[in-house]
Design an enzyme around this catalytic site. Sequence first.
Site, PDB file in Angstrom:
ATOM      1  N   ARG A  24     -61.103 -33.020 -59.253  1.00 40.49           N
ATOM      2  CA  ARG A  24     -60.495 -33.701 -58.105  1.00 40.49           C
ATOM      3  C   ARG A  24     -59.020 -34.023 -58.299  1.00 40.49           C
ATOM      4  O   ARG A  24     -58.294 -34.200 -57.315  1.00 40.49           O
ATOM      5  CB  ARG A  24     -61.262 -35.000 -57.796  1.00 40.49           C
ATOM      6  CG  ARG A  24     -62.646 -34.745 -57.219  1.00 40.49           C
ATOM      7  CD  ARG A  24     -63.344 -36.048 -56.872  1.00 40.49           C
ATOM      8  NE  ARG A  24     -64.682 -35.806 -56.344  1.00 40.49           N
ATOM      9  CZ  ARG A  24     -64.965 -35.682 -55.041  1.00 40.49           C
ATOM     10  NH1 ARG A  24     -64.019 -35.783 -54.141  1.00 40.49           N
ATOM     11  NH2 ARG A  24     -66.213 -35.468 -54.654  1.00 40.49           N
ATOM     12  N   THR A  28     -67.328 -41.895 -54.594  1.00 36.82           N
ATOM     13  CA  THR A  28     -68.530 -41.920 -53.767  1.00 36.82           C
ATOM     14  C   THR A  28     -68.424 -42.964 -52.670  1.00 36.82           C
ATOM     15  O   THR A  28     -69.015 -42.811 -51.591  1.00 36.82           O
ATOM     16  CB  THR A  28     -69.770 -42.195 -54.643  1.00 36.82           C
ATOM     17  OG1 THR A  28     -69.770 -41.283 -55.735  1.00 36.82           O
ATOM     18  CG2 THR A  28     -71.055 -42.036 -53.861  1.00 36.82           C
ATOM     19  N   TYR A  46     -52.322 -35.264 -57.688  1.00 34.93           N
ATOM     20  CA  TYR A  46     -51.268 -34.664 -56.853  1.00 34.93           C
ATOM     21  C   TYR A  46     -49.967 -34.506 -57.629  1.00 34.93           C
ATOM     22  O   TYR A  46     -49.619 -33.395 -58.011  1.00 34.93           O
ATOM     23  CB  TYR A  46     -51.019 -35.444 -55.557  1.00 34.93           C
ATOM     24  CG  TYR A  46     -50.006 -34.750 -54.674  1.00 34.93           C
ATOM     25  CD1 TYR A  46     -50.282 -33.485 -54.141  1.00 34.93           C
ATOM     26  CD2 TYR A  46     -48.776 -35.312 -54.410  1.00 34.93           C
ATOM     27  CE1 TYR A  46     -49.347 -32.826 -53.369  1.00 34.93           C
ATOM     28  CE2 TYR A  46     -47.835 -34.663 -53.637  1.00 34.93           C
ATOM     29  CZ  TYR A  46     -48.117 -33.409 -53.112  1.00 34.93           C
ATOM     30  OH  TYR A  46     -47.182 -32.754 -52.365  1.00 34.93           O
ATOM     31  N   ILE A  81     -72.331 -43.300 -64.662  1.00 34.90           N
ATOM     32  CA  ILE A  81     -71.865 -43.794 -63.369  1.00 34.90           C
ATOM     33  C   ILE A  81     -72.371 -42.782 -62.360  1.00 34.90           C
ATOM     34  O   ILE A  81     -71.816 -41.695 -62.206  1.00 34.90           O
ATOM     35  CB  ILE A  81     -70.341 -43.961 -63.353  1.00 34.90           C
ATOM     36  CG1 ILE A  81     -69.938 -45.028 -64.387  1.00 34.90           C
ATOM     37  CG2 ILE A  81     -69.851 -44.356 -61.965  1.00 34.90           C
ATOM     38  CD1 ILE A  81     -68.439 -45.243 -64.522  1.00 34.90           C
TER      39      ILE A  81
END
Length: 297
Positions: free
Chosen positions: A141, A47, A109, A206
């Site tokens: 992500r 964020t 990745y 969170i």
Amino acid sequence: MTLLFEGVSAAVTTPFKNGEIDLESLKNHLQFLKDNDIQAFIINGTTGEGSTLTDVEKRQTIKTAVEVANKEIPVIAGTGSNDTQASIDNSLEAKKLGVDGVLMITPYYNKTTQEGAIAHFTAIAEALVDLPIILYDVPARTGMSLEADTVAQLAKIPNIVGLKDATGDLANLTRMQNLVDEDFAFYGGNDDTALPFYAAGGRGLISVVANVLPSEHQKLYELTQTDPKEAVKLNNLLFPFTDAIGAELNPISIKAVVSHIGFGEYELRLPLVGLEGQVITHLIDSYQSLKEGINHL
């Protein structure tokens, strides 16, 4: 190690002005959060657009958060990457600046196997010695996730003290809880499932939405412990705004509202681009309606 925090922390946004970090707005936003019951600052995370900040900028945001926190609430910095040594170096630098812990994302990745994840996090934990680590599992992500047995093995390392679970898999939360000691903390990473996450034993959140509703989200957590029926009522009141925020990629939507309440310009860094027109109007209207509803409780 003791619990870093319990309840709701904010995954703090990073304000920009003309391409540079607006440290004054960041300081004011952090003070607002602290004054309104937030339990910890999470700095330089998803964020906070940590992946686009330079090393110098990351040090600036950490220093600002440590200053505002003034040892009264913990500061936890996102320092992980897909490079083990870089994660260690980033964490040691954050430790020098006075953070209370680090948030460590799974490798992305290049990803890795479960054995590789164990080796990665073990090496980091050994290098940090006594700095608490919260693991961060967000497969949407990163393209990988931590299996329950992996978390159980990592939880045996003394300074790995918790997990931010952004998988949305509540069954796996229970699976993991059955494999770790009760002092290992599970924190939710999705605002829209906060209530069931708490009900399943989560120690806090969170939160993205807490950037603009810190006291309301901390109250929700507390009500789950004391008055579940009232917790459901508050969750239902919060949900339309939470749903509206979640309809757009984080942090694109929440930064529009953070700006609306007075903490910096609505500016993001490429490759993120801002919302326009009716979408922003809808977010602001949803926020205002929620605040009016809360004021009438």
